[in-house]
Design a protein around this motif. Structure first.
Motif, short mmCIF file in Angstrom:
data_model
loop_
_atom_site.label_atom_id
_atom_site.label_comp_id
_atom_site.label_asym_id
_atom_site.label_seq_id
_atom_site.Cartn_x
_atom_site.Cartn_y
_atom_site.Cartn_z
N TYR A 183 0.84 -1.21 0.00
CA TYR A 183 0.00 0.00 0.00
C TYR A 183 0.87 1.25 0.00
CZ TYR A 183 -3.17 3.59 1.77
OH TYR A 183 -3.89 4.74 1.93
N PHE A 184 0.54 2.21 -0.87
CA PHE A 184 1.18 3.53 -0.82
C PHE A 184 0.11 4.57 -0.51
CE2 PHE A 184 4.35 1.25 -3.32
CZ PHE A 184 5.52 1.66 -2.71
N PRO A 185 0.34 5.41 0.48
CA PRO A 185 -0.69 6.39 0.84
C PRO A 185 -0.79 7.57 -0.11
CG PRO A 185 1.16 6.48 2.38
CD PRO A 185 1.47 5.40 1.41
N THR A 186 0.14 7.69 -1.08
CA THR A 186 0.00 8.75 -2.08
C THR A 186 0.23 8.16 -3.48
OG1 THR A 186 2.33 9.42 -2.23
CG2 THR A 186 1.03 10.45 -0.47
N VAL A 187 -0.43 8.78 -4.44
CA VAL A 187 -0.28 8.33 -5.84
C VAL A 187 1.15 8.59 -6.32
CG1 VAL A 187 -1.10 8.70 -8.19
CG2 VAL A 187 -2.71 8.66 -6.32
N LEU A 188 1.74 9.67 -5.80
CA LEU A 188 3.11 10.01 -6.19
C LEU A 188 4.07 8.89 -5.79
CD1 LEU A 188 4.51 12.34 -7.58
CD2 LEU A 188 4.86 13.41 -5.35
N VAL A 199 -4.98 3.03 -13.89
CA VAL A 199 -5.98 3.90 -13.25
C VAL A 199 -7.32 3.17 -13.30
CG1 VAL A 199 -7.03 6.19 -13.17
CG2 VAL A 199 -4.77 5.89 -14.21
N THR A 200 -7.89 2.90 -12.13
CA THR A 200 -9.15 2.14 -12.10
C THR A 200 -10.20 2.72 -11.16
OG1 THR A 200 -8.65 0.66 -10.24
CG2 THR A 200 -7.72 0.04 -12.36
N CYS A 201 -9.87 3.82 -10.48
CA CYS A 201 -10.79 4.30 -9.44
C CYS A 201 -11.98 5.04 -10.06
CB CYS A 201 -10.05 5.21 -8.47
SG CYS A 201 -9.28 6.62 -9.26
N ALA A 202 -12.98 5.32 -9.24
CA ALA A 202 -14.15 6.08 -9.70
C ALA A 202 -13.75 7.54 -9.88
CB ALA A 202 -15.26 5.97 -8.67
N LEU A 203 -14.41 8.21 -10.81
CA LEU A 203 -14.14 9.65 -11.00
C LEU A 203 -15.00 10.47 -10.04
CD1 LEU A 203 -12.72 11.89 -12.59
CD2 LEU A 203 -14.67 11.89 -14.15
N THR A 207 -10.67 12.68 -7.30
CA THR A 207 -9.80 11.87 -8.17
C THR A 207 -9.58 12.50 -9.54
OG1 THR A 207 -11.61 10.49 -8.96
CG2 THR A 207 -10.43 9.71 -7.00
N LYS A 208 -10.23 13.65 -9.80
CA LYS A 208 -10.00 14.34 -11.07
C LYS A 208 -8.52 14.76 -11.14
CE LYS A 208 -11.75 18.00 -13.87
NZ LYS A 208 -12.00 19.40 -13.84
N HIS A 209 -7.86 14.49 -12.25
CA HIS A 209 -6.44 14.80 -12.45
C HIS A 209 -5.57 14.19 -11.35
CE1 HIS A 209 -6.95 18.39 -15.40
NE2 HIS A 209 -7.57 17.29 -15.79
N ILE A 210 -5.96 13.01 -10.88
CA ILE A 210 -5.15 12.33 -9.86
C ILE A 210 -3.78 11.97 -10.47
CG2 ILE A 210 -6.00 9.96 -10.32
CD1 ILE A 210 -6.19 9.64 -7.25
N VAL A 211 -3.77 11.82 -11.80
CA VAL A 211 -2.49 11.63 -12.49
C VAL A 211 -2.11 12.97 -13.12
CG1 VAL A 211 -1.28 10.35 -14.30
CG2 VAL A 211 -3.02 9.20 -12.91
N GLY A 231 -11.19 9.60 -18.62
CA GLY A 231 -10.17 10.49 -19.13
C GLY A 231 -9.79 11.57 -18.13
N ALA A 232 -10.79 12.06 -17.40
CA ALA A 232 -10.55 13.18 -16.49
C ALA A 232 -9.68 12.81 -15.28
CB ALA A 232 -11.88 13.76 -16.01
N HIS A 233 -9.39 11.53 -15.09
CA HIS A 233 -8.45 11.18 -14.03
C HIS A 233 -7.05 11.70 -14.33
CE1 HIS A 233 -11.24 7.75 -12.89
NE2 HIS A 233 -11.02 8.36 -11.75
N VAL A 234 -6.79 11.90 -15.62
CA VAL A 234 -5.44 12.26 -16.04
C VAL A 234 -5.44 13.68 -16.58
CG1 VAL A 234 -3.59 11.64 -17.66
CG2 VAL A 234 -5.01 9.85 -16.65
N ASP A 235 -4.41 14.44 -16.25
CA ASP A 235 -4.23 15.75 -16.87
C ASP A 235 -3.75 15.46 -18.30
OD1 ASP A 235 -3.29 18.17 -17.80
OD2 ASP A 235 -2.69 18.85 -15.81
N GLU A 236 -4.67 15.48 -19.23
CA GLU A 236 -4.39 14.97 -20.58
C GLU A 236 -3.31 15.78 -21.32
OE1 GLU A 236 -7.65 14.56 -23.65
OE2 GLU A 236 -7.59 12.53 -22.86
N PRO A 237 -3.36 17.13 -21.28
CA PRO A 237 -2.28 17.87 -21.95
C PRO A 237 -0.91 17.51 -21.38
CG PRO A 237 -4.12 19.33 -21.46
CD PRO A 237 -4.41 18.03 -20.79
N GLU A 238 -0.84 17.29 -20.07
CA GLU A 238 0.44 16.89 -19.46
C GLU A 238 0.85 15.51 -19.94
OE1 GLU A 238 2.65 18.45 -17.96
OE2 GLU A 238 1.65 20.25 -17.22
#
Ligand SMILES: O=CC(=O)O
Length: 311
Positions: A183-188, A199-203, A207-211, A231-238
């Motif tokens: 277990y990691f307590p942060t996505v980083l 990425v599998t969590c609910a939006l 969790t928006k832009h969690i990545v 798609g919104a889980h990820v900052d797509e332009p980044e």
């Protein structure tokens, strides 16, 4: 007896349409707008990931009692509005878990082993002219999973069979996975310790832009991101910049920020596999999801407990 009015918001499944038409008076909103008399008669809405149920839609049906989505995700439904108005909400969990997990593993193997690139290479007649080159091994790669719910757990189970050590991030540590999955307590931290991240969590708002850029950079130039959630889980332009600049090794994406439109730059990247949001789109699962939508509606109108209530 007057049949119960059900509005469908988009054409997700012809099987579902036929089955619903056999039981209810159906209004297909993508074909014809309803008049006010018809709107008064609508007691259920069937929506999907293509077109959900926003506040306007919900308010336009004064007799609405239930929103049943042909999806596990409920991010396109105004849940607060439904709660305020006492409208029930159901979704289609479980029946699609295996398919989405299979698709996620397929994407990971596809990106690592350059399966789609290989296919393009053979079809374009390049094989007799030159060697294809080498790919990356999937088996044994360290896998990080954002969200260890039904789909995340099914991906973990599959990845374990490939000898991949599993780590995950979720709001709290799952006691029953202690000792098996890290277990990691942060996505980083998860990204910094994973070679392939799913990425599998609910939006939700959280969790928006969690990545984000930091997470992508922590995954790094050899890292691979697989997104089968939203798609919104990820900052797509980044994400696009990182792939273009080689700061991320590759990506397998079933979902995008503005579906069905995909950032143009992704179309030319070889280290990326792009799917048109088909994680659960198999004949078998389509039928199972439709049956579950109908079972929920029937349970509601019989005053029985809902099969898969969201609220
Ligand atoms: O994206 C698909 C679903 O939510 O079922």
């Amino acid at each position: 007896m007057e049949r119960i009015g059900v509005a469908m918001t988009s054409p997700v499944s012809s099987y579902l349409e036929e089955e619903v038409e056999g039981r209810f008076k159906v209004f297909k909103l993508w074909k014809h707008p309803v008049n006010s008399e018809q709107a008064q008669s609508i007691r259920a809405v069937i929506c999907s990931t293509q077109s959900g149920a926003d506040a306007n839609l919900i308010d336009s049906f004064p007799a609405l009692e239930i929103v049943a989505t042909f999806s596990v995700g409920v991010d396109k439904i105004d849940l607060k509005k439904c709660m305020e108005k006492g409208i029930r909400v159901t979704n289609t969990p479980d029946v699609l878990t295996d398919d989405v997990a299979d698709a996620a593993i397929g994407l990971a193997i596809g990106v690592c082993r350059r399966i789609c690139e290989c296919d393009r290479f053979v079809r374009s007649g390049s094989w007799p002219k030159r060697e294809f080159g080498l790919a990356t091994k999937f088996s044994g790669k360290s896998v990080g999973i954002i969200g260890l719910g039904r789909i995340g757990s099914a991906i973990a189970k599959r990845a374990e069979a490939f000898g991949c050590p599993i780590s995950y991030f979720s709001r709290t540590e799952k006691q029953h996975h202690k000792g098996y999955y890290k277990y990691f307590p942060t996505v980083l931290d998860l990204a910094a310790n994973s070679q392939i991240m799913f990425v599998t969590c609910a939006l939700t708002e959280e969790t928006k832009h969690i990545v984000n850029r930091q997470v992508i950079d922590a995954l790094g130039p050899n890292g691979i991101l697989i997104n089968v959630a939203r798609g919104a889980h990820v900052d797509e332009p980044e994400l696009v910049s990182a792939l273009l600049e080689g700061r991320l090794g590759g990506a397998g994406l079933d979902v995008f920020g503005n579906e069905p439109h995909v950032p143009q730059q992704l179309l030319h990247l070889q280290n990326t596999i792009l799917l048109p949001h088909v994680g659960s789109d198999t004949i078998d699962t389509n039928i199972a999801m439709a049956d579950l939508v109908i079972a929920n509606l029937e349970a509601h109108f019989r005053n029985d407990p809902l099969i898969t209530p969201v609220s």
